[in-house]
Design an enzyme around this catalytic site. Structure first.
Site, PDB file in Angstrom:
ATOM      1  N   ALA A   8       0.829  -1.028   0.124  1.00  0.00           N
ATOM      2  CA  ALA A   8       0.016   0.170  -0.049  1.00  0.00           C
ATOM      3  C   ALA A   8       0.676   1.276  -0.027  1.00  0.00           C
ATOM      4  CB  ALA A   8      -0.915  -0.063   1.232  1.00  0.00           C
ATOM      5  N   GLY A  10       3.600   1.428  -1.748  1.00  0.00           N
ATOM      6  CA  GLY A  10       4.394   1.394  -2.989  1.00  0.00           C
ATOM      7  C   GLY A  10       3.692   2.451  -4.165  1.00  0.00           C
ATOM      8  N   LEU A 101      -0.880  -9.328  -8.566  1.00  0.00           N
ATOM      9  CA  LEU A 101      -0.264  -8.668  -9.660  1.00  0.00           C
ATOM     10  C   LEU A 101       0.897  -9.331 -10.239  1.00  0.00           C
ATOM     11  CD1 LEU A 101      -2.214  -6.340  -8.219  1.00  0.00           C
ATOM     12  CD2 LEU A 101      -0.381  -4.714  -9.087  1.00  0.00           C
ATOM     13  N   SER A 103       3.350  -9.201 -13.968  1.00  0.00           N
ATOM     14  CA  SER A 103       4.102  -8.146 -14.806  1.00  0.00           C
ATOM     15  C   SER A 103       4.284  -8.698 -16.255  1.00  0.00           C
ATOM     16  CB  SER A 103       5.694  -7.928 -14.186  1.00  0.00           C
ATOM     17  OG  SER A 103       6.225  -7.292 -14.925  1.00  0.00           O
ATOM     18  N   SER A 104       4.191  -7.790 -17.217  1.00  0.00           N
ATOM     19  CA  SER A 104       4.481  -8.147 -18.536  1.00  0.00           C
ATOM     20  C   SER A 104       5.958  -8.771 -18.652  1.00  0.00           C
ATOM     21  CB  SER A 104       3.993  -7.137 -19.439  1.00  0.00           C
ATOM     22  OG  SER A 104       4.823  -6.014 -19.291  1.00  0.00           O
ATOM     23  N   CYS A 105       6.804  -8.689 -17.818  1.00  0.00           N
ATOM     24  CA  CYS A 105       8.164  -9.444 -17.797  1.00  0.00           C
ATOM     25  C   CYS A 105       8.104 -10.632 -17.915  1.00  0.00           C
ATOM     26  CB  CYS A 105       8.991  -8.878 -16.708  1.00  0.00           C
ATOM     27  SG  CYS A 105       9.145  -7.185 -16.477  1.00  0.00           S
ATOM     28  N   TYR A 132      13.117 -11.829 -11.602  1.00  0.00           N
ATOM     29  CA  TYR A 132      11.824 -11.331 -11.277  1.00  0.00           C
ATOM     30  C   TYR A 132      10.739 -12.045 -12.004  1.00  0.00           C
ATOM     31  CZ  TYR A 132       8.506  -7.225 -11.497  1.00  0.00           C
ATOM     32  OH  TYR A 132       7.540  -6.532 -11.152  1.00  0.00           O
ATOM     33  N   LYS A 136       7.285 -14.121 -10.480  1.00  0.00           N
ATOM     34  CA  LYS A 136       6.092 -13.680 -10.701  1.00  0.00           C
ATOM     35  C   LYS A 136       5.057 -14.947 -11.454  1.00  0.00           C
ATOM     36  CE  LYS A 136       5.580  -9.539  -9.575  1.00  0.00           C
ATOM     37  NZ  LYS A 136       4.597  -9.112  -8.553  1.00  0.00           N
ATOM     38  N   HIS A 176      12.209   3.180 -12.971  1.00  0.00           N
ATOM     39  CA  HIS A 176      11.705   2.605 -14.379  1.00  0.00           C
ATOM     40  C   HIS A 176      11.982   3.784 -15.488  1.00  0.00           C
ATOM     41  CE1 HIS A 176       9.232  -0.354 -12.426  1.00  0.00           C
ATOM     42  NE2 HIS A 176       9.882  -1.151 -13.067  1.00  0.00           N
ATOM     43  N   ARG A 206       8.068   0.144 -25.843  1.00  0.00           N
ATOM     44  CA  ARG A 206       7.519   0.229 -24.451  1.00  0.00           C
ATOM     45  C   ARG A 206       5.970   0.403 -24.371  1.00  0.00           C
ATOM     46  NH1 ARG A 206      10.863  -2.924 -24.674  1.00  0.00           N
ATOM     47  NH2 ARG A 206      12.825  -3.179 -23.196  1.00  0.00           N
TER      48      ARG A 206
END
Ligand SMILES: NC(=O)c1ccc[n+]([C@@H]2O[C@H](COP(=O)([O-])OP(=O)(O)OC[C@H]3O[C@@H](n4cnc5c(N)ncnc54)[C@H](OP(=O)(O)O)[C@@H]3O)[C@@H](O)[C@H]2O)c1
Length: 304
Positions: A8, A10, A101, A103-105, A132, A136, A176, A206
């Protein structure tokens, strides 16, 4: 509805909490000092005491390309630990709904664009963020297994594209792309520099979505949880080149100098664009234009 929002404090968490629709919810968002998510027993105790109706899992170790290249072990272990703890504790405490959540990674780095949810675990990961990505993927699969095996539990995952906005990190190695550009270009303007250095040749593309839009999505996902697909991309559906992001930030800040490209530096995947067919079908699209989002982010940056 009582929502336990991890992370919360972040960037994603703070944008979710400051969204106008957050007021509909009773949000529990303990800081790391109040609840360290790497402490499994602590998480179980917290859930038993507070009995949330739903968990939004938005905590984790998050960083830019440099940080990911330098510390794949840290990104893997911290995210795996926190992910396993939250998902396992939610299961053991009988919290019936969870939004994890991703991530598109997590997508393979050799796919034809746009990236569809069915492509997870079908090819090699991008080496610059493999640690990472693995963490995920593990959390996503845990949610899938639990939802499949236990009919009373519905643990779903969303896969946001890159996010930027107020409360982002601007100055350190964790920054980022967009916040790093804002910081660099702002510094160039105030110190009178005529050039700004850019990693790569500027042609990599991106997809960046404004964090306020993701915040709005999360509250809508709580309200319409049952119809949310098991795994769903949450993105813009279109992308820009890195050079275009530099140009957009420069136009907002008023930088009129040159960009100095350095193709010897890594830029990660050439293109990473998510397929938004499912989210459109579900009835959701982001609505903040890039320039508008950069303006709001720059206002926040200047207030620091
Ligand atoms: N940012 C993006 O572009 C992006 C894109 C796609 C997906 N996501 C996902 O969105 C989520 C949030 O990202 P973000 O950008 O908001 O990251 P962030 O700004 O770095 O925030 C991460 C949050 O997690 C908390 N946290 C981490 N480890 C913890 C622990 N052991 N105990 C308690 N709290 C802990 C942090 O607390 P502290 O402040 O105490 O460190 C912070 O509040 C992550 O799952 C990320 O993978 C982000």
């Amino acid at each position: 509805m009582r929502v336990f929002l991890t992370g919360a404090s972040g960037m994603v968490g703070r944008n979710a909490k400051s969204h106008e629709n957050a007021r509909q919810f009773d949000i529990l968002g303990p800081t790391r000092q109040e609840l360290d998510l790497s402490d499994f027993e602590g998480v179980v105790k917290f859930l038993k005491k507070n009995k949330p109706d739903i968990i939004i899992h938005a905590a984790g170790k998050v960083g830019g390309i440099k940080a990911n290249i330098e510390d794949p072990y840290g990104f893997l272990i911290e995210n795996i630990t926190v992910g396993i703890n939250i998902i396992r504790a939610a299961k053991e405490c009988g919290v019936s709904r969870l939004i994890n959540l991703g991530s598109s990674c997590i997508y393979p780095n050799d796919r034809i664009i746009p990236l569809r949810e069915t492509e997870i675990l079908t090819g090699p990961l991008e080496p610059t963020n493999e640690g990472y990505a693995l963490s995920k993927i593990l959390a996503i699969r845990m949610c899938d297994y639990i939802s499949d095996q236990f009919s009373e539990l519905n643990f779903k995952s969303i896969i946001p594209c890159n996010i930027y906005g107020p409360f982002d990190k601007f100055r350190d190695d964790s920054a980022h792309l967009i916040p790093a550009i804002i910081h660099k270009v702002h510094q160039a303007v105030i110190s009178g520099n005529e050039t700004v250095k850019v990693w790569g040749d500027g042609s990599a593309r991106r997809e960046f979505m404004f964090a306020g839009d993701l915040g709005g999505f999360l509250w809508e996902a709580c309200n319409r949880f049952d119809s949310l697909p098991q795994i769903m991309n949450v993105g813009l559906g279109h992308d820009y080149t890195i050079k275009e992001y530099y140009e957009a930030v420069s136009s907002v800040i008023g930088f009129n100098g040159q960009f100095e490209f350095d193709p010897s530096q890594p830029t990660g995947m050439k293109r990473k664009l998510t397929c938004t067919k499912q989210s459109i079908k579900w009835g959701w699209t982001p609505n903040t234009e890039l320039i508008q989002g950069i303006k709001q982010t720059y206002e926040y940056y200047k207030s620091l």
